[in-house]
Design a protein around this motif. Sequence first.
Motif, PDB file in Angstrom:
ATOM      1  N   SER A  49      40.052  50.929  25.482  1.00  6.37           N
ATOM      2  CA  SER A  49      39.970  50.136  24.266  1.00  6.37           C
ATOM      3  C   SER A  49      41.119  50.501  23.353  1.00  6.37           C
ATOM      4  CB  SER A  49      38.634  50.410  23.556  1.00  6.37           C
ATOM      5  OG  SER A  49      38.525  49.646  22.379  1.00  6.37           O
ATOM      6  N   TYR A  59      39.129  45.455  24.524  1.00  7.65           N
ATOM      7  CA  TYR A  59      38.330  46.291  25.405  1.00  7.65           C
ATOM      8  C   TYR A  59      38.553  45.919  26.859  1.00  7.65           C
ATOM      9  CZ  TYR A  59      35.678  47.378  21.176  1.00  7.65           C
ATOM     10  OH  TYR A  59      35.313  47.780  19.914  1.00  7.65           O
ATOM     11  N   LYS A  64      33.019  46.287  27.746  1.00  5.71           N
ATOM     12  CA  LYS A  64      32.657  45.327  26.701  1.00  5.71           C
ATOM     13  C   LYS A  64      31.156  45.276  26.508  1.00  5.71           C
ATOM     14  CE  LYS A  64      36.562  42.113  26.922  1.00  5.71           C
ATOM     15  NZ  LYS A  64      37.040  40.782  27.373  1.00  5.71           N
TER      16      LYS A  64
END
Length: 117
Positions: A49, A59, A64
């Motif tokens: 990220s 991300y 995610k």
Amino acid sequence: QVQLVESGGGLVQPGGSLRLSCAASGIIFSSYRMAWYRQAPGKQRELVSGITGGGITNYADSVKGRFTIARENAKNTVYLQMNSLKPEDTTVYYCNARLVLGRDVYWGQGTQVTVSS
């Protein structure tokens, strides 16, 4: 002297949470895009990220909805909140700082995250 000091790694059970922190010194923090990478043995380092100085985030698909990156420019610190951890998240996590208008790139020493029952 630039330093990126990570903390917060450790051992957690599957489904658990950890929060990684990375404290930066020696840089104008707001001028750097901050990111977390991870690298498993024998594999390439991968982006987990990233977050710009203005707070724009991105991300990896694999994290995610489970991980959240945030930064406090006043504290020169970037965080990675990791929820719903899975065994495949086990590896060393590295903090990265990249100057937005320039070539400077810095890495932390890494912090181990182990997800296991």
